[in-house]
Design a protein around this motif. Structure first.
Motif, PDB file in Angstrom:
ATOM      1  N   VAL A   1       0.839  -1.194   0.000  1.00  0.00           N
ATOM      2  CA  VAL A   1       0.000   0.000   0.000  1.00  0.00           C
ATOM      3  C   VAL A   1       0.878   1.249   0.000  1.00  0.00           C
ATOM      4  CG1 VAL A   1      -1.670   1.370   1.306  1.00  0.00           C
ATOM      5  CG2 VAL A   1      -1.997  -1.094   1.093  1.00  0.00           C
ATOM      6  N   GLN A   2       1.918   1.245   0.848  1.00  0.00           N
ATOM      7  CA  GLN A   2       2.793   2.416   0.911  1.00  0.00           C
ATOM      8  C   GLN A   2       3.454   2.693  -0.431  1.00  0.00           C
ATOM      9  OE1 GLN A   2       2.574   4.366   3.589  1.00  0.00           O
ATOM     10  NE2 GLN A   2       1.127   2.770   4.188  1.00  0.00           N
ATOM     11  N   ALA A   3       3.928   1.621  -1.085  1.00  0.00           N
ATOM     12  CA  ALA A   3       4.577   1.798  -2.393  1.00  0.00           C
ATOM     13  C   ALA A   3       3.579   2.344  -3.413  1.00  0.00           C
ATOM     14  CB  ALA A   3       5.150   0.461  -2.870  1.00  0.00           C
ATOM     15  N   GLU A   4       2.364   1.785  -3.407  1.00  0.00           N
ATOM     16  CA  GLU A   4       1.340   2.235  -4.338  1.00  0.00           C
ATOM     17  C   GLU A   4       0.943   3.689  -4.066  1.00  0.00           C
ATOM     18  OE1 GLU A   4      -0.802   0.781  -7.064  1.00  0.00           O
ATOM     19  OE2 GLU A   4       1.296   0.212  -7.132  1.00  0.00           O
ATOM     20  N   VAL A   5       0.853   4.039  -2.782  1.00  0.00           N
ATOM     21  CA  VAL A   5       0.502   5.414  -2.426  1.00  0.00           C
ATOM     22  C   VAL A   5       1.509   6.374  -3.049  1.00  0.00           C
ATOM     23  CG1 VAL A   5       0.473   7.078  -0.524  1.00  0.00           C
ATOM     24  CG2 VAL A   5      -0.782   4.927  -0.317  1.00  0.00           C
ATOM     25  N   ARG A   6       2.785   6.015  -2.964  1.00  0.00           N
ATOM     26  CA  ARG A   6       3.815   6.871  -3.533  1.00  0.00           C
ATOM     27  C   ARG A   6       3.616   7.005  -5.046  1.00  0.00           C
ATOM     28  NH1 ARG A   6       8.292   4.322  -0.964  1.00  0.00           N
ATOM     29  NH2 ARG A   6       7.136   4.776   0.924  1.00  0.00           N
ATOM     30  N   ARG A   7       3.337   5.882  -5.684  1.00  0.00           N
ATOM     31  CA  ARG A   7       3.175   5.885  -7.148  1.00  0.00           C
ATOM     32  C   ARG A   7       1.985   6.765  -7.579  1.00  0.00           C
ATOM     33  NH1 ARG A   7       0.371   3.315 -11.166  1.00  0.00           N
ATOM     34  NH2 ARG A   7      -0.939   2.179  -9.692  1.00  0.00           N
ATOM     35  N   VAL A   8       0.824   6.515  -6.963  1.00  0.00           N
ATOM     36  CA  VAL A   8      -0.355   7.273  -7.425  1.00  0.00           C
ATOM     37  C   VAL A   8      -0.264   8.743  -7.051  1.00  0.00           C
ATOM     38  CG1 VAL A   8      -1.919   5.293  -7.509  1.00  0.00           C
ATOM     39  CG2 VAL A   8      -1.725   6.592  -5.390  1.00  0.00           C
ATOM     40  N   MET A   9       0.409   9.039  -5.931  1.00  0.00           N
ATOM     41  CA  MET A   9       0.539  10.457  -5.568  1.00  0.00           C
ATOM     42  C   MET A   9       1.430  11.173  -6.562  1.00  0.00           C
ATOM     43  SD  MET A   9       0.526  10.704  -1.410  1.00  0.00           S
ATOM     44  CE  MET A   9      -0.052  12.385  -1.234  1.00  0.00           C
TER      45      MET A   9
ATOM     46  N   LEU B   1       1.655  10.294  -9.732  1.00  0.00           N
ATOM     47  CA  LEU B   1       0.798  10.421 -10.924  1.00  0.00           C
ATOM     48  C   LEU B   1      -0.143  11.608 -10.804  1.00  0.00           C
ATOM     49  CD1 LEU B   1      -0.377   6.810 -11.877  1.00  0.00           C
ATOM     50  CD2 LEU B   1       1.157   8.323 -13.138  1.00  0.00           C
ATOM     51  N   ALA B   2      -0.677  11.808  -9.606  1.00  0.00           N
ATOM     52  CA  ALA B   2      -1.643  12.885  -9.398  1.00  0.00           C
ATOM     53  C   ALA B   2      -0.953  14.197  -9.046  1.00  0.00           C
ATOM     54  CB  ALA B   2      -2.631  12.496  -8.308  1.00  0.00           C
ATOM     55  N   GLN B   3       0.361  14.194  -9.121  1.00  0.00           N
ATOM     56  CA  GLN B   3       1.178  15.378  -8.832  1.00  0.00           C
ATOM     57  C   GLN B   3       0.876  15.980  -7.469  1.00  0.00           C
ATOM     58  OE1 GLN B   3       0.458  17.669 -12.377  1.00  0.00           O
ATOM     59  NE2 GLN B   3       2.203  16.700 -13.380  1.00  0.00           N
TER      60      GLN B   3
ATOM     61  N   GLU C   1      -5.699  21.142  -3.804  1.00  0.00           N
ATOM     62  CA  GLU C   1      -4.812  20.085  -3.297  1.00  0.00           C
ATOM     63  C   GLU C   1      -5.624  18.894  -2.810  1.00  0.00           C
ATOM     64  OE1 GLU C   1      -1.022  22.764  -1.740  1.00  0.00           O
ATOM     65  OE2 GLU C   1      -2.775  22.558  -0.460  1.00  0.00           O
ATOM     66  N   LYS C   2      -6.738  19.200  -2.118  1.00  0.00           N
ATOM     67  CA  LYS C   2      -7.600  18.110  -1.652  1.00  0.00           C
ATOM     68  C   LYS C   2      -8.105  17.289  -2.834  1.00  0.00           C
ATOM     69  CE  LYS C   2      -9.269  20.233   2.593  1.00  0.00           C
ATOM     70  NZ  LYS C   2     -10.325  20.962   3.258  1.00  0.00           N
ATOM     71  N   GLN C   3      -8.505  17.997  -3.891  1.00  0.00           N
ATOM     72  CA  GLN C   3      -9.015  17.289  -5.065  1.00  0.00           C
ATOM     73  C   GLN C   3      -7.968  16.348  -5.648  1.00  0.00           C
ATOM     74  OE1 GLN C   3     -10.569  20.243  -7.731  1.00  0.00           O
ATOM     75  NE2 GLN C   3     -12.626  19.385  -7.659  1.00  0.00           N
ATOM     76  N   ARG C   4      -6.720  16.822  -5.675  1.00  0.00           N
ATOM     77  CA  ARG C   4      -5.678  15.959  -6.239  1.00  0.00           C
ATOM     78  C   ARG C   4      -5.374  14.774  -5.326  1.00  0.00           C
ATOM     79  NH1 ARG C   4      -1.084  19.600  -7.288  1.00  0.00           N
ATOM     80  NH2 ARG C   4      -2.439  21.153  -6.319  1.00  0.00           N
ATOM     81  N   VAL C   5      -5.464  14.994  -4.017  1.00  0.00           N
ATOM     82  CA  VAL C   5      -5.277  13.886  -3.075  1.00  0.00           C
ATOM     83  C   VAL C   5      -6.362  12.833  -3.307  1.00  0.00           C
ATOM     84  CG1 VAL C   5      -5.428  13.245  -0.636  1.00  0.00           C
ATOM     85  CG2 VAL C   5      -4.044  15.208  -1.333  1.00  0.00           C
ATOM     86  N   HIS C   6      -7.596  13.287  -3.497  1.00  0.00           N
ATOM     87  CA  HIS C   6      -8.675  12.325  -3.736  1.00  0.00           C
ATOM     88  C   HIS C   6      -8.537  11.656  -5.106  1.00  0.00           C
ATOM     89  CE1 HIS C   6     -10.969  12.729  -0.115  1.00  0.00           C
ATOM     90  NE2 HIS C   6     -10.867  14.051  -0.191  1.00  0.00           N
TER      91      HIS C   6
ATOM     92  N   GLN D   1      -5.437  22.429 -13.767  1.00  0.00           N
ATOM     93  CA  GLN D   1      -6.585  21.922 -14.518  1.00  0.00           C
ATOM     94  C   GLN D   1      -6.113  21.123 -15.716  1.00  0.00           C
ATOM     95  OE1 GLN D   1      -9.172  25.113 -15.670  1.00  0.00           O
ATOM     96  NE2 GLN D   1      -9.565  25.758 -13.565  1.00  0.00           N
ATOM     97  N   HIS D   2      -5.143  21.707 -16.432  1.00  0.00           N
ATOM     98  CA  HIS D   2      -4.697  21.031 -17.642  1.00  0.00           C
ATOM     99  C   HIS D   2      -3.884  19.792 -17.329  1.00  0.00           C
ATOM    100  CE1 HIS D   2      -6.329  23.701 -20.673  1.00  0.00           C
ATOM    101  NE2 HIS D   2      -6.160  24.672 -19.763  1.00  0.00           N
ATOM    102  N   SER D   3      -3.037  19.860 -16.301  1.00  0.00           N
ATOM    103  CA  SER D   3      -2.237  18.672 -16.018  1.00  0.00           C
ATOM    104  C   SER D   3      -3.135  17.533 -15.537  1.00  0.00           C
ATOM    105  CB  SER D   3      -1.133  18.983 -15.008  1.00  0.00           C
ATOM    106  OG  SER D   3      -1.682  19.217 -13.742  1.00  0.00           O
TER     107      SER D   3
END
Lengths: 253, 311
Positions: free
Chosen positions: A110-118, A120-122, A138-143, A174-176
């Motif tokens: 889970v920790q490794a995946e969290v790093r990866r998706v975060m 990706l979501a910048q 920032e909240k939106q990107r976290v979600h 928005q664009h990213s």
């Protein structure tokens, strides 16, 4: 088709809410839901997300949503909310890790995946920040990262629902974000349904666009064919002009 | 009565191992076995129950101010307990009081939950007002029953109402122990789901959680825990508020560690509070509920001021 909707209807009290006869979303495409406020975009999205009771059928991979096992469904269908109320001081990484709730995954993975998706979501830099202190964007990107984690173990092409995903983001973000969503669709086969307010974003990033008005689907097409200046005038009451920018893309001004 | 700690421990060891190291007289041993030890153990388990239930209730309400005492669940359980003391013969109160306290606590939890729920979590204002209303109603019912009671019933009622751990006996210790351990286990199973619930009900549902079932299970378990704690020791408020808040500040709000740590700290805190309550005004004894309220209420006000902007 990843998502198929037939004879969907909703009645709010005595007033008519939504009526969609035949609509769907296919694999690898970003579908934009367009229309003025109250047209039924968010209502349609909420029906697909299972937040409203409706008549008719909504199928994900040809199986009615109500017949999916709730955990398996969660691995194939994620919803990015417009805003989320969270009064407890989780760190951003902990909020993202909640995306692993329906997954069978050890803590380390889970920790490794969290790093990866975060990344990706910048929002990697927000890892240890307290969630309640983040800005709306920032909240939106976290979600968004949380949704990506939730769908990471899907064994069929997943469906991602975005409710105005760019509403709290600044222009660059928005664009990213939309670029990222389009990449997920094209490269990883995600099917994405997004409520968008900015018609130029739809023109630029969506593969398909659906125009809703008064709870009905008016037309479904490519955004370039759908968003003519005449329609924008009729449905949004704005005298738009369509120009072609230096990159050769159609832009509404 | 003063009993040296080392001798007391030796006496407990003697009893367990059948040895004869302790130099205490028989009546002193009796004090340890009949009074002090059950009281100590009961304090730990009641503290565990209250702190866990407080933490779960705050998660369930998505609101860090939801304490079973403050929002009126304990008062509801107290009415249940008092009704049982009044209507059941003394020989049956050992089971009737906890069962009835559970029913009272459960009814109140359900009522408050329905009342305060909205799509954005729960409103602090509604929670607190509901708590005031329910507590007022509860105290008037308790008052009425006291008024109607004969002398012997009145004695039972008053003893229980003082909210003290002095009435500890083997039955209560066992009931509290089984409940505390059972809740610890069940809450741990549901901890991940409770974390997801903090995001909101719709979000938790999207994450594959059967939200209605989760809520019902947690409300029943909390009512069980609070009902038993109230039946065993009267109303002891603020333990369920202070302890989880403290653990969250140190260790974060993740329920998987919040719940066991709260249980642990709750047990220790109530034990310490009970020792202070017993010794502070010797030879008189403070009811421990009074002491926790005395210390907890200012803490609650500080907390309220902190989140005032967001209420």
């Amino acid at each position: 088709m990843v998502l198929t909707i037939e004879n969907l209807s909703i009645v709010h009290g005595s007033s008519f809410g939504l009526g969609v006869d035949d609509w769907g979303a296919s694999q690898g495409q970003l579908h934009a839901l367009l229309g003025r406020n109250g047209a039924g975009k968010s209502t349609l999205l909420k029906c697909i997300a299972g937040e409203l009771t409706y008549r008719g059928s909504i199928c994900l991979h040809d199986l009615d949503l109500s017949r999916w096992d709730s955990t398996v469904r969660a691995r194939h269908l994620a919803v990015l909310p417009q805003a989320s109320q969270l009064n407890f001081s989780f760190s951003a990484a902990e909020v993202v890790a909640l995306g692993a709730t329906p997954l069978a995954m050890g803590w380390r993975d889970v920790q490794a995946e969290v790093r990866r998706v975060m990344s990706l979501a910048q929002c990697e830099h927000l890892r240890d920040a307290a969630y309640p202190g983040l800005s709306g964007g920032e909240k939106q990107r976290v979600h968004f990262a949380r949704c990506l984690l939730q769908l990471s173990q899907a064994d069929k092409p997943p469906l991602l629902l975005l409710d105005e995903p760019t509403s709290a983001q600044d222009l660059g973000q928005q664009h990213s974000l939309l670029q990222q969503v389009r990449r997920l669709a094209e490269e990883e086969g995600y099917s994405v349904v997004a409520v968008l307010h900015d018609l130029n974003q739809a023109l630029r990033y969506a593969h398909r666009a659906t125009l809703l008005d008064a709870g009905k689907v008016v037309r479904e097409d490519t955004p370039q064919l759908l968003l003519t200046p005449e329609r924008v005038q009729v449905f949004w009451g704005y005298p738009a002009e369509r120009v072609v920018n230096q990159r050769g893309e159609a832009v509404l001004v | 009565m003063k009993l040296p700690l080392a001798q007391s421990l030796l006496s407990i060891l003697d009893q367990l191992a059948g040895s004869h190291h302790s130099e205490l007289a028989d009546y002193e041993r009796a004090v340890i076995w009949e009074l002090r030890l059950p009281r100590t153990i009961l304090a730990v388990f009641v503290g565990m129950l209250l702190a866990q239930c407080g933490a779960v209730m705050q998660g369930l309400f998505r609101n860090p101010l939801a304490d079973p005492g403050v929002i009126g669940v304990s008062s509801g359980a107290a009415v249940g307990a008092v009704l049982a003391i009044y209507f059941f013969p003394t020989s049956m109160t050992w089971w009737a009081v906890p069962v009835s306290a559970f029913c009272g606590g459960f009814t109140c939890s359900l009522f408050i939950y329905r009342l305060a729920q909205s799509s954005h979590g729960t409103s602090v204002l509604v929670l607190l007002l509901a708590g005031i209303a329910i507590s007022a109603m509860a105290f008037s019912i308790i008052g009425l029953i006291s008024y109607l009671s004969d002398d012997s019933r009145l004695r039972d009622l008053t003893l229980w109402q003082l909210g003290s751990l002095a009435g500890a006996d083997a039955t209560r210790v066992w009931m509290a122990a089984v409940a505390a351990a059972g809740l610890l286990w069940r809450f741990q199973v549901r901890a991940a789901a409770l974390n997801a619930l903090l995001l909101g009900e719709a979000e938790a549902r999207h994450l594959g959680i059967d939200v209605e079932r989760l809520k019902h299970e947690l409300i029943i378990l909390v009512a069980l825990g609070v009902g038993l704690a109230v039946a065993c020791a009267g109303i002891i408020s603020f333990v369920g508020l202070v302890v989880p808040h403290f653990v969250r500040t140190l260790n974060g709000p993740d329920h998987r560690s919040l719940l066991p740590l709260s249980a642990l700290l709750g047990g220790v805190l109530l034990l310490v509070a009970d020792v202070i309550a017993r010794l502070a005004l010797q030879p008189a004894e403070l009811p421990v509920g009074m002491l926790t309220a005395l210390l907890g209420a200012p803490f609650f006000i500080v907390l309220l001021l902190q989140i005032k902007g967001r209420v």
